[in-house]
Design a protein around this motif. Sequence first.
Motif, PDB file in Angstrom:
ATOM      1  N   TYR A 126       0.857  -1.190   0.000  1.00  0.00           N
ATOM      2  CA  TYR A 126       0.000   0.000   0.000  1.00  0.00           C
ATOM      3  C   TYR A 126       0.883   1.226   0.000  1.00  0.00           C
ATOM      4  N   ILE A 127       0.536   2.217  -0.854  1.00  0.00           N
ATOM      5  CA  ILE A 127       1.289   3.468  -0.928  1.00  0.00           C
ATOM      6  C   ILE A 127       0.314   4.621  -0.685  1.00  0.00           C
ATOM      7  N   GLY A 128       0.656   5.497   0.258  1.00  0.00           N
ATOM      8  CA  GLY A 128      -0.182   6.650   0.557  1.00  0.00           C
ATOM      9  C   GLY A 128       0.636   7.920   0.656  1.00  0.00           C
ATOM     10  N   GLN A 129      -0.012   9.051   0.414  1.00  0.00           N
ATOM     11  CA  GLN A 129       0.633  10.352   0.505  1.00  0.00           C
ATOM     12  C   GLN A 129      -0.097  11.194   1.545  1.00  0.00           C
ATOM     13  N   VAL A 130       0.690  12.012   2.269  1.00  0.00           N
ATOM     14  CA  VAL A 130       0.122  12.852   3.314  1.00  0.00           C
ATOM     15  C   VAL A 130       0.856  14.189   3.312  1.00  0.00           C
ATOM     16  N   LEU A 131       0.093  15.273   3.477  1.00  0.00           N
ATOM     17  CA  LEU A 131       0.698  16.601   3.533  1.00  0.00           C
ATOM     18  C   LEU A 131       1.390  16.776   4.870  1.00  0.00           C
ATOM     19  N   GLU A 132       2.452  17.514   4.849  1.00  0.00           N
ATOM     20  CA  GLU A 132       3.224  17.655   6.079  1.00  0.00           C
ATOM     21  C   GLU A 132       2.490  18.451   7.166  1.00  0.00           C
ATOM     22  N   ASN A 133       1.474  19.175   6.781  1.00  0.00           N
ATOM     23  CA  ASN A 133       0.738  19.951   7.790  1.00  0.00           C
ATOM     24  C   ASN A 133      -0.583  19.291   8.192  1.00  0.00           C
ATOM     25  N   MET A 134      -0.734  17.989   7.845  1.00  0.00           N
ATOM     26  CA  MET A 134      -1.946  17.299   8.255  1.00  0.00           C
ATOM     27  C   MET A 134      -1.985  17.189   9.776  1.00  0.00           C
ATOM     28  N   PRO A 135      -3.143  17.459  10.370  1.00  0.00           N
ATOM     29  CA  PRO A 135      -3.206  17.470  11.840  1.00  0.00           C
ATOM     30  C   PRO A 135      -3.217  16.061  12.416  1.00  0.00           C
ATOM     31  N   VAL A 140      -6.474  10.513   8.741  1.00  0.00           N
ATOM     32  CA  VAL A 140      -6.353   9.172   8.176  1.00  0.00           C
ATOM     33  C   VAL A 140      -5.418   9.231   6.976  1.00  0.00           C
ATOM     34  N   VAL A 141      -4.374   8.378   7.007  1.00  0.00           N
ATOM     35  CA  VAL A 141      -3.417   8.344   5.900  1.00  0.00           C
ATOM     36  C   VAL A 141      -3.935   7.406   4.817  1.00  0.00           C
ATOM     37  N   LEU A 142      -4.264   6.157   5.179  1.00  0.00           N
ATOM     38  CA  LEU A 142      -4.848   5.189   4.262  1.00  0.00           C
ATOM     39  C   LEU A 142      -5.467   4.070   5.088  1.00  0.00           C
ATOM     40  N   THR A 143      -6.121   3.115   4.377  1.00  0.00           N
ATOM     41  CA  THR A 143      -6.770   1.988   5.041  1.00  0.00           C
ATOM     42  C   THR A 143      -6.340   0.703   4.358  1.00  0.00           C
ATOM     43  N   VAL A 144      -5.866  -0.272   5.155  1.00  0.00           N
ATOM     44  CA  VAL A 144      -5.523  -1.594   4.635  1.00  0.00           C
ATOM     45  C   VAL A 144      -6.713  -2.517   4.867  1.00  0.00           C
ATOM     46  N   LEU A 145      -6.805  -3.573   4.016  1.00  0.00           N
ATOM     47  CA  LEU A 145      -7.944  -4.474   4.114  1.00  0.00           C
ATOM     48  C   LEU A 145      -7.487  -5.893   3.809  1.00  0.00           C
ATOM     49  N   ALA A 146      -7.819  -6.839   4.720  1.00  0.00           N
ATOM     50  CA  ALA A 146      -7.543  -8.265   4.536  1.00  0.00           C
ATOM     51  C   ALA A 146      -8.855  -9.020   4.619  1.00  0.00           C
ATOM     52  N   ASP A 161      -5.975   1.348  13.382  1.00  0.00           N
ATOM     53  CA  ASP A 161      -7.185   0.883  14.071  1.00  0.00           C
ATOM     54  C   ASP A 161      -7.258  -0.631  13.924  1.00  0.00           C
ATOM     55  N   PRO A 162      -7.265  -1.410  15.021  1.00  0.00           N
ATOM     56  CA  PRO A 162      -7.219  -2.878  14.908  1.00  0.00           C
ATOM     57  C   PRO A 162      -8.463  -3.473  14.246  1.00  0.00           C
ATOM     58  N   ILE A 163      -9.553  -2.745  14.191  1.00  0.00           N
ATOM     59  CA  ILE A 163     -10.770  -3.295  13.598  1.00  0.00           C
ATOM     60  C   ILE A 163     -10.921  -2.866  12.146  1.00  0.00           C
ATOM     61  N   THR A 164     -10.795  -1.565  11.883  1.00  0.00           N
ATOM     62  CA  THR A 164     -11.046  -1.058  10.527  1.00  0.00           C
ATOM     63  C   THR A 164      -9.812  -1.051   9.647  1.00  0.00           C
ATOM     64  N   GLY A 165      -8.608  -1.082  10.205  1.00  0.00           N
ATOM     65  CA  GLY A 165      -7.384  -1.038   9.414  1.00  0.00           C
ATOM     66  C   GLY A 165      -6.991   0.355   8.979  1.00  0.00           C
TER      67      GLY A 165
END
Length: 667
Positions: A102-111, A115-121, A150-154
């Motif tokens: 998984y590859i995600g991008q985030v702005l440096e000023n994000m508070p 949420v950066v990204l969500t993994v799913l199995a 988050d251990p439930i939602t990923g």
Amino acid sequence: EPGSRFPLEGARDLDIGSNTVQTYSISPENEYFSVSYGSRVTDKKYLELVLEKPLDREEQAEMSFSVIAEDGGSPSRSGTTEVKIVILDANDNSPIFTQEEYIGQVLENMPEGSVVLTVLAMDQDAGVNGEISYQLSQAVGQSDSAFVIDPITGEIKLTKPLDFEAAQIHELSVRATDGGGLSAICKVLVEVVDVNDNAPELVVSSFSSPLPEDTVPGTVVALFAVRDRDSGANGKISCALEGQLSFSLRPAYKNYYELVTVSALDREETARYILSVTAVDAGTPPLTGSQTFTVDISDANDNAPVFNQTSYTMYVRENNVATVLVGAVSAADADVGLNAKVTYSLAPAQAAERPRCSCISVNSENGHVFVLRPLDYERLRQTEVTVSASDAGSPPLRANVTVRLLVLDENDNAPLVLYPAPDSSPAPSELVPVSAEAGYLITKVVAVDADSGQNSWLSYHLLRATEPGLFTVGAQSGEVRLRRPVTDRDPVKQKLLVLVRDNGKPPLSATAALSALLLKDFSDVSLPRSSPATEDEAGSLTTYLIVSLVIVSLLFLASSAAFGARKVCGRKEPKAGPALYGADNSPSGAADAAAAGTLPRAYCYEISLTTGSGNSEFKFLKPILPGLPPQPCGPGEEQHFPCVPGSTEDVAPDHPGTLSAGHFNAL
């Protein structure tokens, strides 16, 4: 495992020998199960299902088939039962991620918390075996992780802001574990995107608040400067003041701006202005900085008091106590402070107006309206005054309002009986023929009440009577009528007491005394037709006159008979003659007439019963005057002169001394 056995309850057959159950089969044929029927103990056979191949719940969770039992008879007979197989889950599948990386991008000023990204199995197992939990593990060489999963939602979230200058890429490992302990791992790369992270700043040099509401346009309210620590396009700033018509920004010099007024201010419309000045740089994306100015507007006495109603109507019951509170007026002033302090007073009456009632007063502080003295509804039903409200400004402003006071009626006047007159003594008598039927109108009680509305509604009730069951009184009309026909047992003279009551609370009442005479021969009397009101007024007097007439007639006839008998006994030779007086007009003719038995018919009577006066006249005419020849009495003829009856029909033969209907022509 294949070869597992599941015992079943066998079929029963009442036959014996070869005719009992011999074989079992499955229909339709099933590749997973077969049926086994044999004996593992002597003389005891068991029926079992045998698993032929492994089961897979993910492919088929349920299956059903029929087990058929056949006997050995000829022809053979069979029985069938339905078997339903429910396949339970086993943890034979591991979680599988939808992506290996998984590859995600985030702005440096994000508070923090973004949420950066969500993994799913995914896990094909069911129940607990299919429940997946996620754990985050940092790559080797990295510490103080800025991420949490988050251990439930990923969902992978930030625990603190990222800095592009410190690290451009963050590598993470995520493990997914099911409820049976099987797990899988994926790789996560987080790229930090550089942004314009320095916002413009505003530095205030001077600020004036509050402002008088009569401030002239163009007045400077604040002076401030703007700056940005970035360079190039990210450091270029523009300022704006939006959504305001009363203020504007005006450039001063270099990076300085002035906040000025552009229109007249009204504190009553807007008492406070919250002005937000925004500075925006030219970065991508642009950053903004803002400064809020709170400008309070001070008051000027430019508003007169305003009453909450255009006019007031208040009510007070008559006979009120002195200084009773009847209501309140209220005026509000849009100004504040002393300019909004309202005092109340009674405005003087204008020259063209009537003098106002001195019974009303108003409290100068709270506007309460009082009535100073008791009022009488019958004298004063309403009045009006003008109340003035003025503020404490300089100069003071004022407003006027009309207050109408309505006096409500109290039940303080008892009913007044007009007929029969309450001061009449004795009570008037009404004549009632004994032949009258039920519902016969005897008289009518008339009463009035000085009150109004419900308090003046009158009802009539029979309070007391010699024979209460004989009479009835109309509750609304006051008419006195017979309830039933008159009987011989009813007394001749009936006394009634009628109660007149109003509808007030508490009710007031008055009484009217009446009397009625029940006469047998009254139905034979020829009375001139008159209006019901005239008959009611004359009823009482007529009753007394009729009774008096009968009694006096009887006494007179008895006395005349006695006198004639005495004269006859004193004379030796009675003289017969048709005349009551001799030719010389001497009284001897009367004695002769008495001797002849004609004295009871030798007199006529005059009855004067007037309906408009309180007295009635009953006259016995003297015997025929000397020199006046006797006149025969004609039937139905008014008897104003002495006469000699020409026929015995003028006197009722069965009742000597009574008068016939011909003697009652004048009434």
